[in-house]
Design an enzyme around this catalytic site. Structure first.
Site, short mmCIF file in Angstrom:
data_model
loop_
_atom_site.label_atom_id
_atom_site.label_comp_id
_atom_site.label_asym_id
_atom_site.label_seq_id
_atom_site.Cartn_x
_atom_site.Cartn_y
_atom_site.Cartn_z
N GLU A 198 0.94 -0.74 0.31
CA GLU A 198 0.11 0.26 -0.16
C GLU A 198 1.17 1.35 0.40
O GLU A 198 1.91 1.38 1.06
CB GLU A 198 -0.64 -0.20 0.95
CG GLU A 198 -2.27 -0.74 0.95
CD GLU A 198 -2.70 -0.72 0.30
OE1 GLU A 198 -2.83 -0.23 -0.15
OE2 GLU A 198 -2.62 -2.28 -1.05
N CYS B 58 -1.59 9.28 3.65
CA CYS B 58 -2.01 8.95 2.49
C CYS B 58 -2.88 8.90 1.80
O CYS B 58 -2.79 9.56 0.32
CB CYS B 58 -1.41 7.90 1.65
SG CYS B 58 -2.50 6.62 2.80
#
Ligand code: NAP
Length: 520
Positions: free
Chosen positions: A290, A324
């Protein structure tokens, strides 16, 4: 059949810091944790505490002279030992009844709940989180433990498969083996806890390599797991710099999978290294990676400008833009462009900033001197690439502070439109109309989160179909994914779309075995 013995899943409630008693408890916990600062912590390898004599110093980004703790630094030999021992112990842990593994997670959630203000305090001091951001991080760690516990019970009792005449047909899920878990520093508890708990509850043994920026929170979570009954050899803690122990862990032939969350650069490196065949390695390593984001909010001319501006400011500057999922691009319809910039500017300039332990501060510091330098360089680049609106100047204290910064009139080919900055910097770009806005939001290598503000149902539907991100939000901010409700993971260079906190997540750490028995 395993009866689901747990109550229905619900997200952990947040403490409200507008309530004076909660603020007081948090401040007391910070004072208590301050009494423990500067201690030494050891790695945990092959069931025992070890050190090398080399120490990694973790500091408070609000006051860098304050040392949070010193953590032993592992070397490559210790990293190898960790994988070997995790491999040796794997058969035993894999055979441990699912109910026992699940109970360890729910007990860990209970420990975190009981010590929530203390864990918040470590997050405030080691990562520079505000009270509210720290609370959300700890609550998410609790959520991951509770959610994956329930998902494991479901997978241990899978849906029946087709039964052929004359056969008994089953499919069962088995753990994979040794997992290397590599989390980032920005959710030093939640992501670390979620990725570690997911791998463990499936019956895998784990070598956990936390970020060098936040090793003390990692050590505290590992303590909580052991306090909750995790066997000593099921988990290895291998704090050490990524460049020194990372390759050893990833390339080891007994490593079965890597669960990574972090930057695109390191994620791609791990993916490539893990794919290379190694002598003695008898499997294709799985990589869950990720990675970064360049998340956009599309603001249409018919939206509620006030709500959209609030959503953009919260998404861009919460935890100093170090998420993020943070909004780093606002794409705004030309008819409301200047008005919107004015509202966002006013809201941004009103944000309070200073040391994270002061509850009056909405924003704290960025994580390190290096991050501050990188972000400052991007701000200078941005000033040349667009119209400087606000921010830039740094706070005069000794911490790593950067004022929330806005650059408007940014072209889609500009670096600050394309590259992840990972700090409090927002680029604003003008869209001719909604369709042009959609083209702009998708003009990115990344595809993690995004949001749209419009009152038009047809445009919302169009965004559903064409806004290419793993996590899309309509008429709300693009940060703050909740476990269970917003399974999280991105497209394209944002990663493997693992959907953390979703019903499919654990399958990445399991393999299915089909068994057919002929009935006499
Ligand atoms: P990073 O620099 O890539 O580091 C992430 C982890 O990888 C750290 O534990 C780091 O350890 C380790 N590492 C570094 N080099 C390595 C190597 N050669 N081999 C193995 N491991 C290595 O990222 P970060 O600065 O911690 O985190 C910020 C990034 O994470 C941003 O790009 C953000 O978008 C992304 N992120 C993504 C998600 C998501 O769900 N998609 C969530 C959160 C954050 P050291 O600290 O010791 O170097």
């Amino acid at each position: 059949m395993i009866a689901p013995a747990l109550p229905a899943y619900a997200n952990e409630a947040y403490a409200d810091f507008n309530v004076p008693a909660n603020r007081q408890r948090q401040q007391e916990a910070i004072a208590a944790v301050r009494g423990q600062l500067g201690r030494q912590y050891e790695n945990w390898i092959a069931g025992r505490a070890v050190q090398t004599g080399e120490w990694l110093e973790s500091v408070n980004p609000s006051h860098p002279s304050e040392i949070i703790g010193r953590h032993a630094k592992a070397n490559a030999e210790q990293a190898r030992q960790a994988v070997q021992d995790a491999h040796a112990f794997f058969p035993q842990w894999a055979q441990t009844p699912v109910e026992q593994r699940v109970a360890i997670l729910t007990r860990t959630a209970e420990v975190l709940r009981r010590r929530k203000f203390e864990f918040n305090a470590w997050l405030i001091l080691e990562a520079g989180k505000s009270f509210a951001e720290a609370e959300a991080d700890t609550a998410e760690a609790i959520d991951f433990c509770e959610y994956y516990a329930r998902q494991m019970l479901r997978l241990a009792d899978p849906d029946p498969i087709v039964q052929l005449p004359g056969e008994k047909n089953e499919m069962v899920y088995l753990p994979l083996g040794v997992g290397i878990v590599i989390p980032p520093w920005n959710f030093p508890l939640a992501i670390l806890a979620g990725t570690t708990a997911a791998a463990l509850v499936c019956g895998n043994t784990v070598v956990l390599k936390p970020s060098s920026e936040t090793p003390i929170i990692a050590a505290k979570f590992v303590e909580a797991l052991f306090e909750s009954g995790l066997p000593e050899r099921a988990l290895n803690l291998c704090v050490g710099s990524g460049s020194e122990v990372g390759d050893t862990l990833v390339t080891h032939p007994q490593t079965r999978f890597v669960s990574f969350t972090g930057s695109r650069e390191i994620g791609l490196r791990i993916n490539e290294l893990a794919a290379r065949p190694q002598p003695g390695c008898i499997w294709i390593k799985r990589v869950v990676a990720e990675m970064g984001g360049k998340d956009a909010i599309l603001v249409d001319d018919d939206c509620n400008i006030e709500a959209a501006a609030t959503g953009v400011v919260q998404s861009a500057f919460g935890f100093q833009g170090q998420k993020c999922s943070a909004c780093s691009r606002a794409i705004v319809h030309q008819d409301i462009y200047e008005k919107f910039i004015g509202v966002v500017k006013a809201k941004t300039e009103a944000l309070t900033q200073g040391p994270a332990e002061d509850p009056g501060n909405y924003m704290g510091p960025v994580i390190s001197a290096k991050a501050k330098q990188t972000i400052s360089n991007y701000i200078e680049t941005g000033k040349a690439e667009g119209r400087f609106i606000t921010g830039g100047a740094t706070y005069t204290g000794d911490g790593y502070f950067i004022r929330p910064t806005i650059i408007a009139d940014v072209d889609s080919k500009a670096r600050i439109f394309q590259e992840e900055i990972f700090g409090p910097v927002l680029a604003i770009t003008k869209a001719m109309d909604f369709d042009h806005g959609l083209t702009l939001v998708n003009d990115s290598d990344y595809g993690l989160t995004g949001a749209v503000y419009t009152r038009d149902r047809n445009k919302l539907d169009k965004a559903r179909r064409h806004f290419h991100v793993g996590n899309l939000y309509l008429n709300r901010k693009c940060t703050g994914a909740m476990v269970g409700a917003h399974p999280f993971g991105g497209f394209n260079m944002s990663g493997t779309d693992s959907k953390a906190g979703g019903p499919d997540y654990l399958l990445q750490f399991l393999q299915a075995k089909s068994i057919a028995e002929k009935i006499p």
